[in-house]
Design a protein around this motif. Structure first.
Motif, PDB file in Angstrom:
ATOM      1  N   GLY A   7       0.783  -1.229   0.000  1.00 11.41           N
ATOM      2  CA  GLY A   7       0.000   0.000   0.000  1.00 11.41           C
ATOM      3  C   GLY A   7       0.813   1.275   0.000  1.00 11.41           C
ATOM      4  N   GLY A   8       2.120   1.158   0.096  1.00  8.95           N
ATOM      5  CA  GLY A   8       2.947   2.352   0.089  1.00  8.95           C
ATOM      6  C   GLY A   8       2.989   2.996  -1.287  1.00  8.95           C
ATOM      7  N   GLY A   9       3.599   4.168  -1.359  1.00  5.55           N
ATOM      8  CA  GLY A   9       3.712   4.863  -2.624  1.00  5.55           C
ATOM      9  C   GLY A   9       4.191   6.278  -2.419  1.00  5.55           C
ATOM     10  N   SER A  16      -3.482  10.959   1.601  1.00 10.76           N
ATOM     11  CA  SER A  16      -3.711   9.839   2.524  1.00 10.76           C
ATOM     12  C   SER A  16      -3.295   8.531   1.873  1.00 10.76           C
ATOM     13  CB  SER A  16      -5.177   9.778   2.941  1.00 10.76           C
ATOM     14  OG  SER A  16      -5.994   9.538   1.808  1.00 10.76           O
ATOM     15  N   LEU A  17      -3.037   7.567   2.716  1.00 10.47           N
ATOM     16  CA  LEU A  17      -2.693   6.222   2.260  1.00 10.47           C
ATOM     17  C   LEU A  17      -3.304   5.208   3.196  1.00 10.47           C
ATOM     18  CD1 LEU A  17       1.124   6.215   1.318  1.00 10.47           C
ATOM     19  CD2 LEU A  17      -0.793   5.792  -0.222  1.00 10.47           C
ATOM     20  N   LYS A  18      -3.534   4.021   2.672  1.00  7.49           N
ATOM     21  CA  LYS A  18      -3.956   2.900   3.513  1.00  7.49           C
ATOM     22  C   LYS A  18      -2.980   1.767   3.280  1.00  7.49           C
ATOM     23  CE  LYS A  18      -8.297   2.002   4.217  1.00  7.49           C
ATOM     24  NZ  LYS A  18      -9.716   1.570   4.065  1.00  7.49           N
ATOM     25  N   LEU A  19      -2.242   1.434   4.301  1.00  2.00           N
ATOM     26  CA  LEU A  19      -1.297   0.333   4.241  1.00  2.00           C
ATOM     27  C   LEU A  19      -1.984  -0.942   4.730  1.00  2.00           C
ATOM     28  CD1 LEU A  19       1.856   2.079   5.752  1.00  2.00           C
ATOM     29  CD2 LEU A  19       1.006   2.110   3.408  1.00  2.00           C
ATOM     30  N   SER A  20      -1.612  -2.063   4.134  1.00  2.00           N
ATOM     31  CA  SER A  20      -2.206  -3.341   4.506  1.00  2.00           C
ATOM     32  C   SER A  20      -1.146  -4.339   4.928  1.00  2.00           C
ATOM     33  CB  SER A  20      -2.994  -3.926   3.333  1.00  2.00           C
ATOM     34  OG  SER A  20      -4.085  -3.104   2.985  1.00  2.00           O
ATOM     35  N   ARG A  66      -3.910  11.136  13.309  1.00  2.00           N
ATOM     36  CA  ARG A  66      -3.798  10.983  11.854  1.00  2.00           C
ATOM     37  C   ARG A  66      -3.687   9.538  11.409  1.00  2.00           C
ATOM     38  NH1 ARG A  66       0.364  12.550   9.107  1.00  2.00           N
ATOM     39  NH2 ARG A  66       1.857  12.594  10.838  1.00  2.00           N
ATOM     40  N   PHE A  67      -3.364   8.648  12.351  1.00  2.00           N
ATOM     41  CA  PHE A  67      -3.168   7.240  12.029  1.00  2.00           C
ATOM     42  C   PHE A  67      -4.285   6.414  12.675  1.00  2.00           C
ATOM     43  CE2 PHE A  67       1.323   7.084  10.479  1.00  2.00           C
ATOM     44  CZ  PHE A  67       1.637   8.417  10.664  1.00  2.00           C
ATOM     45  N   THR A  68      -4.806   5.458  11.921  1.00  2.00           N
ATOM     46  CA  THR A  68      -5.804   4.555  12.457  1.00  2.00           C
ATOM     47  C   THR A  68      -5.462   3.133  12.073  1.00  2.00           C
ATOM     48  OG1 THR A  68      -7.539   6.232  12.242  1.00  2.00           O
ATOM     49  CG2 THR A  68      -8.246   3.951  12.568  1.00  2.00           C
ATOM     50  N   ILE A  69      -5.344   2.270  13.068  1.00  2.00           N
ATOM     51  CA  ILE A  69      -5.073   0.855  12.819  1.00  2.00           C
ATOM     52  C   ILE A  69      -6.361   0.076  13.032  1.00  2.00           C
ATOM     53  CG2 ILE A  69      -4.320   0.376  15.201  1.00  2.00           C
ATOM     54  CD1 ILE A  69      -2.234  -1.555  14.005  1.00  2.00           C
ATOM     55  N   LEU A  80      -3.433   0.186   8.170  1.00  2.00           N
ATOM     56  CA  LEU A  80      -3.003   1.424   8.820  1.00  2.00           C
ATOM     57  C   LEU A  80      -3.382   2.566   7.882  1.00  2.00           C
ATOM     58  CD1 LEU A  80      -1.444   2.671  11.261  1.00  2.00           C
ATOM     59  CD2 LEU A  80       0.550   2.738   9.731  1.00  2.00           C
ATOM     60  N   GLN A  81      -4.398   3.308   8.295  1.00  2.00           N
ATOM     61  CA  GLN A  81      -4.844   4.463   7.529  1.00  2.00           C
ATOM     62  C   GLN A  81      -4.048   5.679   8.001  1.00  2.00           C
ATOM     63  OE1 GLN A  81      -7.941   4.695   5.327  1.00  2.00           O
ATOM     64  NE2 GLN A  81      -6.956   6.590   4.735  1.00  2.00           N
ATOM     65  N   ILE A  82      -3.481   6.404   7.057  1.00  2.00           N
ATOM     66  CA  ILE A  82      -2.717   7.600   7.395  1.00  2.00           C
ATOM     67  C   ILE A  82      -3.330   8.791   6.662  1.00  2.00           C
ATOM     68  CG2 ILE A  82      -0.432   8.615   7.639  1.00  2.00           C
ATOM     69  CD1 ILE A  82       0.760   5.892   6.918  1.00  2.00           C
ATOM     70  N   LEU A  83      -3.735   9.783   7.406  1.00  2.00           N
ATOM     71  CA  LEU A  83      -4.332  10.989   6.840  1.00  2.00           C
ATOM     72  C   LEU A  83      -3.364  12.161   6.933  1.00  2.00           C
ATOM     73  CD1 LEU A  83      -7.881  10.720   8.451  1.00  2.00           C
ATOM     74  CD2 LEU A  83      -7.145   9.838   6.236  1.00  2.00           C
ATOM     75  N   SER A  84      -3.630  13.177   6.120  1.00  2.00           N
ATOM     76  CA  SER A  84      -2.865  14.425   6.176  1.00  2.00           C
ATOM     77  C   SER A  84      -1.364  14.166   6.215  1.00  2.00           C
ATOM     78  CB  SER A  84      -3.301  15.240   7.403  1.00  2.00           C
ATOM     79  OG  SER A  84      -4.681  15.529   7.339  1.00  2.00           O
ATOM     80  N   LEU A  85      -0.899  13.406   5.264  1.00  2.00           N
ATOM     81  CA  LEU A  85       0.509  12.997   5.247  1.00  2.00           C
ATOM     82  C   LEU A  85       1.433  14.196   5.189  1.00  2.00           C
ATOM     83  CD1 LEU A  85       0.054   9.904   3.008  1.00  2.00           C
ATOM     84  CD2 LEU A  85       1.443   9.891   5.086  1.00  2.00           C
ATOM     85  N   LYS A  86       2.545  14.054   5.906  1.00  2.00           N
ATOM     86  CA  LYS A  86       3.566  15.088   5.975  1.00  2.00           C
ATOM     87  C   LYS A  86       4.886  14.544   5.449  1.00  2.00           C
ATOM     88  CE  LYS A  86       1.472  16.752  10.272  1.00  2.00           C
ATOM     89  NZ  LYS A  86       1.711  17.050  11.705  1.00  2.00           N
TER      90      LYS A  86
END
Length: 121
Positions: A7-9, A16-20, A66-69, A80-86
Protein backbone atom coordinates in the motif's frame (compact mmCIF):
# COMPACT_ATOMS: atom_id res chain seq x y z
CA UNK A 1 3.82 -16.64 9.49
CA UNK A 2 4.86 -14.68 6.42
CA UNK A 3 3.62 -11.13 6.67
CA UNK A 4 3.23 -9.01 3.60
CA UNK A 5 3.03 -5.22 3.87
CA UNK A 6 1.65 -3.27 0.94
CA UNK A 7 0.00 0.00 0.00
CA UNK A 8 2.95 2.35 0.09
CA UNK A 9 3.71 4.86 -2.62
CA UNK A 10 4.50 8.47 -3.44
CA UNK A 11 1.94 10.92 -2.09
CA UNK A 12 1.72 14.69 -1.96
CA UNK A 13 1.63 16.41 1.41
CA UNK A 14 -1.90 16.38 2.76
CA UNK A 15 -2.78 13.17 0.99
CA UNK A 16 -3.71 9.84 2.52
CA UNK A 17 -2.69 6.22 2.26
CA UNK A 18 -3.96 2.90 3.51
CA UNK A 19 -1.30 0.33 4.24
CA UNK A 20 -2.21 -3.34 4.51
CA UNK A 21 -0.64 -6.23 6.36
CA UNK A 22 -1.62 -9.79 5.50
CA UNK A 23 -0.43 -13.36 5.78
CA UNK A 24 -2.04 -14.77 2.64
CA UNK A 25 -4.53 -17.51 3.40
CA UNK A 26 -4.14 -17.15 7.17
CA UNK A 27 -6.08 -15.26 9.78
CA UNK A 28 -4.07 -12.86 11.90
CA UNK A 29 -6.61 -12.79 14.73
CA UNK A 30 -4.42 -14.71 17.17
CA UNK A 31 -1.62 -12.16 16.89
CA UNK A 32 -1.15 -8.64 18.08
CA UNK A 33 -0.16 -6.67 14.99
CA UNK A 34 1.97 -3.55 15.02
CA UNK A 35 3.23 -1.05 12.53
CA UNK A 36 6.70 0.42 12.83
CA UNK A 37 8.50 2.79 10.49
CA UNK A 38 12.06 3.67 9.70
CA UNK A 39 12.94 6.99 8.12
CA UNK A 40 16.23 7.51 6.28
CA UNK A 41 19.09 7.79 8.73
CA UNK A 42 16.88 7.14 11.75
CA UNK A 43 16.10 4.22 13.99
CA UNK A 44 12.95 2.24 13.49
CA UNK A 45 10.09 3.54 15.64
CA UNK A 46 6.74 2.28 16.80
CA UNK A 47 3.64 3.73 15.15
CA UNK A 48 0.57 1.75 16.20
CA UNK A 49 -0.59 -1.69 17.31
CA UNK A 50 -3.83 -3.63 17.67
CA UNK A 51 -4.45 -6.46 20.09
CA UNK A 52 -5.40 -10.06 19.49
CA UNK A 53 -8.96 -11.10 18.67
CA UNK A 54 -10.22 -7.61 18.05
CA UNK A 55 -8.50 -6.15 21.06
CA UNK A 56 -7.81 -2.51 21.66
CA UNK A 57 -5.51 -0.34 19.63
CA UNK A 58 -2.47 1.59 20.87
CA UNK A 59 -0.70 4.52 19.22
CA UNK A 60 2.56 6.34 19.53
CA UNK A 61 1.98 9.92 20.64
CA UNK A 62 3.17 11.15 17.26
CA UNK A 63 0.58 8.97 15.51
CA UNK A 64 -2.51 9.98 17.44
CA UNK A 65 -5.06 11.82 15.36
CA UNK A 66 -3.80 10.98 11.85
CA UNK A 67 -3.17 7.24 12.03
CA UNK A 68 -5.80 4.55 12.46
CA UNK A 69 -5.07 0.86 12.82
CA UNK A 70 -7.85 -1.65 12.28
CA UNK A 71 -8.66 -5.23 11.37
CA UNK A 72 -11.10 -6.33 8.70
CA UNK A 73 -14.06 -8.46 9.72
CA UNK A 74 -12.41 -11.67 8.59
CA UNK A 75 -9.29 -10.83 10.64
CA UNK A 76 -7.18 -11.46 7.54
CA UNK A 77 -5.91 -7.93 6.97
CA UNK A 78 -4.70 -5.28 9.36
CA UNK A 79 -4.69 -1.80 7.86
CA UNK A 80 -3.00 1.42 8.82
CA UNK A 81 -4.84 4.46 7.53
CA UNK A 82 -2.72 7.60 7.39
CA UNK A 83 -4.33 10.99 6.84
CA UNK A 84 -2.86 14.42 6.18
CA UNK A 85 0.51 13.00 5.25
CA UNK A 86 3.57 15.09 5.98
CA UNK A 87 7.08 14.90 4.51
CA UNK A 88 8.29 13.63 7.89
CA UNK A 89 6.06 10.58 7.44
CA UNK A 90 8.42 9.43 4.70
CA UNK A 91 9.74 6.04 5.79
CA UNK A 92 9.67 2.33 5.21
CA UNK A 93 6.67 1.00 7.10
CA UNK A 94 6.86 -2.50 8.56
CA UNK A 95 4.13 -4.67 10.03
CA UNK A 96 4.94 -7.19 12.71
CA UNK A 97 3.08 -9.94 14.58
CA UNK A 98 3.49 -10.99 18.17
CA UNK A 99 1.78 -12.42 21.22
CA UNK A 100 1.00 -9.28 23.17
CA UNK A 101 0.09 -5.68 22.49
CA UNK A 102 3.29 -3.68 22.84
CA UNK A 103 5.32 -0.83 21.42
CA UNK A 104 8.56 -2.80 21.83
CA UNK A 105 10.11 -4.41 18.76
CA UNK A 106 11.34 -7.33 20.83
CA UNK A 107 7.74 -8.44 21.50
CA UNK A 108 7.12 -9.07 17.81
CA UNK A 109 8.46 -12.31 16.42
CA UNK A 110 7.33 -12.05 12.81
CA UNK A 111 8.05 -9.15 10.45
CA UNK A 112 7.00 -8.21 6.96
CA UNK A 113 9.34 -6.86 4.33
CA UNK A 114 8.25 -3.23 4.59
CA UNK A 115 6.53 -0.86 2.20
CA UNK A 116 7.95 2.53 1.21
CA UNK A 117 5.93 5.67 1.86
CA UNK A 118 7.27 8.86 0.31
CA UNK A 119 5.57 12.17 0.93
CA UNK A 120 6.76 14.78 -1.50
CA UNK A 121 5.41 17.53 -3.69
Amino acid sequence: VQLQASGGGVVQPGGSLKLSCTDPGTSLDRYAIAWFRQAPGKEREFVAAIGRYGGRSYYAESAKGRFTISRDNAEITVTLQILSLKPEDTAVYYCAAGGILSSREAEYRYWGQGTQVTVSS
